[in-house]
Design a protein around this motif. Structure first.
Motif, PDB file in Angstrom:
ATOM      1  N   ILE A 170     -15.596 -12.763  29.100  1.00  0.00           N
ATOM      2  CA  ILE A 170     -14.909 -12.935  27.818  1.00  0.00           C
ATOM      3  C   ILE A 170     -13.484 -12.411  28.020  1.00  0.00           C
ATOM      4  CG2 ILE A 170     -14.919 -12.420  25.351  1.00  0.00           C
ATOM      5  CD1 ILE A 170     -17.949 -11.992  25.564  1.00  0.00           C
ATOM      6  N   PRO A 171     -12.518 -13.328  28.318  1.00  0.00           N
ATOM      7  CA  PRO A 171     -11.153 -12.907  28.634  1.00  0.00           C
ATOM      8  C   PRO A 171     -10.246 -12.743  27.418  1.00  0.00           C
ATOM      9  CG  PRO A 171     -11.364 -15.241  29.051  1.00  0.00           C
ATOM     10  CD  PRO A 171     -12.725 -14.744  28.601  1.00  0.00           C
ATOM     11  N   THR A 172     -10.619 -13.359  26.283  1.00  0.00           N
ATOM     12  CA  THR A 172      -9.835 -13.254  25.052  1.00  0.00           C
ATOM     13  C   THR A 172     -10.791 -13.050  23.878  1.00  0.00           C
ATOM     14  OG1 THR A 172      -9.846 -15.652  24.767  1.00  0.00           O
ATOM     15  CG2 THR A 172      -7.944 -14.700  25.909  1.00  0.00           C
ATOM     16  N   ASN A 173     -10.244 -12.710  22.729  1.00  0.00           N
ATOM     17  CA  ASN A 173     -11.056 -12.349  21.566  1.00  0.00           C
ATOM     18  C   ASN A 173     -12.035 -13.441  21.156  1.00  0.00           C
ATOM     19  OD1 ASN A 173      -9.545 -10.017  21.527  1.00  0.00           O
ATOM     20  ND2 ASN A 173      -8.177 -10.730  19.916  1.00  0.00           N
ATOM     21  N   VAL A 174     -13.198 -12.998  20.650  1.00  0.00           N
ATOM     22  CA  VAL A 174     -14.244 -13.874  20.140  1.00  0.00           C
ATOM     23  C   VAL A 174     -14.647 -13.350  18.770  1.00  0.00           C
ATOM     24  CG1 VAL A 174     -16.662 -14.588  20.449  1.00  0.00           C
ATOM     25  CG2 VAL A 174     -15.110 -14.559  22.409  1.00  0.00           C
ATOM     26  N   THR A 175     -14.896 -14.253  17.836  1.00  0.00           N
ATOM     27  CA  THR A 175     -15.339 -13.878  16.497  1.00  0.00           C
ATOM     28  C   THR A 175     -16.755 -14.391  16.272  1.00  0.00           C
ATOM     29  OG1 THR A 175     -13.071 -13.987  15.649  1.00  0.00           O
ATOM     30  CG2 THR A 175     -14.844 -14.090  14.024  1.00  0.00           C
ATOM     31  N   LEU A 176     -17.598 -13.534  15.715  1.00  0.00           N
ATOM     32  CA  LEU A 176     -18.952 -13.906  15.312  1.00  0.00           C
ATOM     33  C   LEU A 176     -18.942 -13.967  13.790  1.00  0.00           C
ATOM     34  CD1 LEU A 176     -20.998 -11.537  17.648  1.00  0.00           C
ATOM     35  CD2 LEU A 176     -20.099 -13.817  18.128  1.00  0.00           C
ATOM     36  N   SER A 177     -19.193 -15.150  13.236  1.00  0.00           N
ATOM     37  CA  SER A 177     -19.071 -15.346  11.797  1.00  0.00           C
ATOM     38  C   SER A 177     -20.404 -15.765  11.194  1.00  0.00           C
ATOM     39  CB  SER A 177     -18.019 -16.417  11.505  1.00  0.00           C
ATOM     40  OG  SER A 177     -17.855 -16.575  10.114  1.00  0.00           O
ATOM     41  N   GLY A 178     -20.831 -14.991  10.175  1.00  0.00           N
ATOM     42  CA  GLY A 178     -22.082 -15.312   9.513  1.00  0.00           C
ATOM     43  C   GLY A 178     -22.393 -14.340   8.400  1.00  0.00           C
ATOM     44  N   SER A 179     -23.620 -14.419   7.911  1.00  0.00           N
ATOM     45  CA  SER A 179     -24.051 -13.562   6.806  1.00  0.00           C
ATOM     46  C   SER A 179     -24.685 -12.272   7.325  1.00  0.00           C
ATOM     47  CB  SER A 179     -25.063 -14.312   5.932  1.00  0.00           C
ATOM     48  OG  SER A 179     -26.317 -14.373   6.599  1.00  0.00           O
ATOM     49  N   ALA A 180     -25.037 -11.400   6.399  1.00  0.00           N
ATOM     50  CA  ALA A 180     -25.636 -10.114   6.759  1.00  0.00           C
ATOM     51  C   ALA A 180     -27.043 -10.253   7.325  1.00  0.00           C
ATOM     52  CB  ALA A 180     -25.659  -9.194   5.535  1.00  0.00           C
ATOM     53  N   THR A 181     -27.661 -11.411   7.176  1.00  0.00           N
ATOM     54  CA  THR A 181     -29.009 -11.608   7.706  1.00  0.00           C
ATOM     55  C   THR A 181     -29.029 -12.481   8.954  1.00  0.00           C
ATOM     56  OG1 THR A 181     -29.365 -13.478   6.212  1.00  0.00           O
ATOM     57  CG2 THR A 181     -30.109 -11.292   5.454  1.00  0.00           C
ATOM     58  N   ASP A 182     -27.882 -13.021   9.338  1.00  0.00           N
ATOM     59  CA  ASP A 182     -27.808 -13.871  10.528  1.00  0.00           C
ATOM     60  C   ASP A 182     -27.934 -13.048  11.804  1.00  0.00           C
ATOM     61  OD1 ASP A 182     -27.527 -16.289   9.197  1.00  0.00           O
ATOM     62  OD2 ASP A 182     -25.355 -16.094   9.062  1.00  0.00           O
ATOM     63  N   VAL A 183     -28.455 -13.694  12.852  1.00  0.00           N
ATOM     64  CA  VAL A 183     -28.704 -13.031  14.129  1.00  0.00           C
ATOM     65  C   VAL A 183     -28.048 -13.834  15.257  1.00  0.00           C
ATOM     66  CG1 VAL A 183     -30.503 -12.345  15.779  1.00  0.00           C
ATOM     67  CG2 VAL A 183     -30.885 -12.041  13.317  1.00  0.00           C
ATOM     68  N   TRP A 184     -27.461 -13.100  16.211  1.00  0.00           N
ATOM     69  CA  TRP A 184     -26.905 -13.667  17.435  1.00  0.00           C
ATOM     70  C   TRP A 184     -27.637 -13.040  18.608  1.00  0.00           C
ATOM     71  CZ3 TRP A 184     -24.290 -12.527  13.142  1.00  0.00           C
ATOM     72  CH2 TRP A 184     -23.366 -13.444  12.648  1.00  0.00           C
ATOM     73  N   ILE A 185     -28.083 -13.873  19.540  1.00  0.00           N
ATOM     74  CA  ILE A 185     -28.684 -13.387  20.781  1.00  0.00           C
ATOM     75  C   ILE A 185     -27.953 -14.079  21.927  1.00  0.00           C
ATOM     76  CG2 ILE A 185     -30.755 -13.275  22.231  1.00  0.00           C
ATOM     77  CD1 ILE A 185     -32.402 -13.281  19.626  1.00  0.00           C
ATOM     78  N   PHE A 186     -27.448 -13.273  22.843  1.00  0.00           N
ATOM     79  CA  PHE A 186     -26.745 -13.789  24.011  1.00  0.00           C
ATOM     80  C   PHE A 186     -27.580 -13.475  25.244  1.00  0.00           C
ATOM     81  CE2 PHE A 186     -23.619 -12.828  20.743  1.00  0.00           C
ATOM     82  CZ  PHE A 186     -22.931 -14.034  20.670  1.00  0.00           C
ATOM     83  N   GLN A 187     -28.155 -14.509  25.851  1.00  0.00           N
ATOM     84  CA  GLN A 187     -28.990 -14.360  27.048  1.00  0.00           C
ATOM     85  C   GLN A 187     -28.125 -14.659  28.267  1.00  0.00           C
ATOM     86  OE1 GLN A 187     -31.728 -17.475  26.025  1.00  0.00           O
ATOM     87  NE2 GLN A 187     -33.101 -16.107  24.913  1.00  0.00           N
TER      88      GLN A 187
END
Length: 138
Positions: free
Chosen positions: A41-58
């Motif tokens: 990840i060489p530059t900024n990344v934004t994770l956008s969603g609600s308080a119940t959303d989930v992100w999993i990075f494998q």
């Protein structure tokens, strides 16, 4: 840690090989993202969603945040709902900022001035060099 690592790894991916192992300057929706390589990840990344959303990075190899790179949260996204499941090592370079729970089979390093809003769990070694870790709200 091992139970969480295995559970995260078992989730079916929604997106595979995004950016061929290098992402930056993007906004990611909730979901399961999978790479059969390392992830840079060489530059900024934004994770956008609600308080119940989930992100999993494998990530099958290493996760590296370049110096000064930030993971930002937008909407009502919460760090407690973000999981970085990494089979290699995790390196958060100088001045970089990561959000979420890091689960790595090997080592994790937060370099000078780096920060994490989440948890850092490694099976082998955790190195924190003048960096800051903030535990997210439950």
């Amino acid at each position: 840690m091992e139970t969480a690592f295995t559970a995260a790894a078992a989730r079916a991916p929604d997106v595979t090989e995004l950016g061929a192992g290098m992402i930056g300057s993007v906004t990611l929706a909730p979901g399961v993202y999978k790479w059969s390589t390392g992830l840079l990840i060489p530059t900024n990344v934004t994770l956008s969603g609600s308080a119940t959303d989930v992100w999993i990075f494998q990530i099958a190899q290493d996760l590296t945040l370049s110096s000064g790179t930030h993971i930002f949260l937008a909407g009502s996204a919460l760090p407690k709902n973000i999981f970085w499941q990494v089979s290699g090592q995790v390196v958060v370079n100088t001045g970089a900022h990561l959000e979420g729970n890091v689960l790595t089979l090997t080592a994790a390093t937060l370099d000078t001035g780096a920060s994490l809003n989440g948890r850092l769990l490694a099976q082998t070694l955790v190195t924190v060099r003048a960096a800051t870790i903030t535990e997210p709200a439950p």
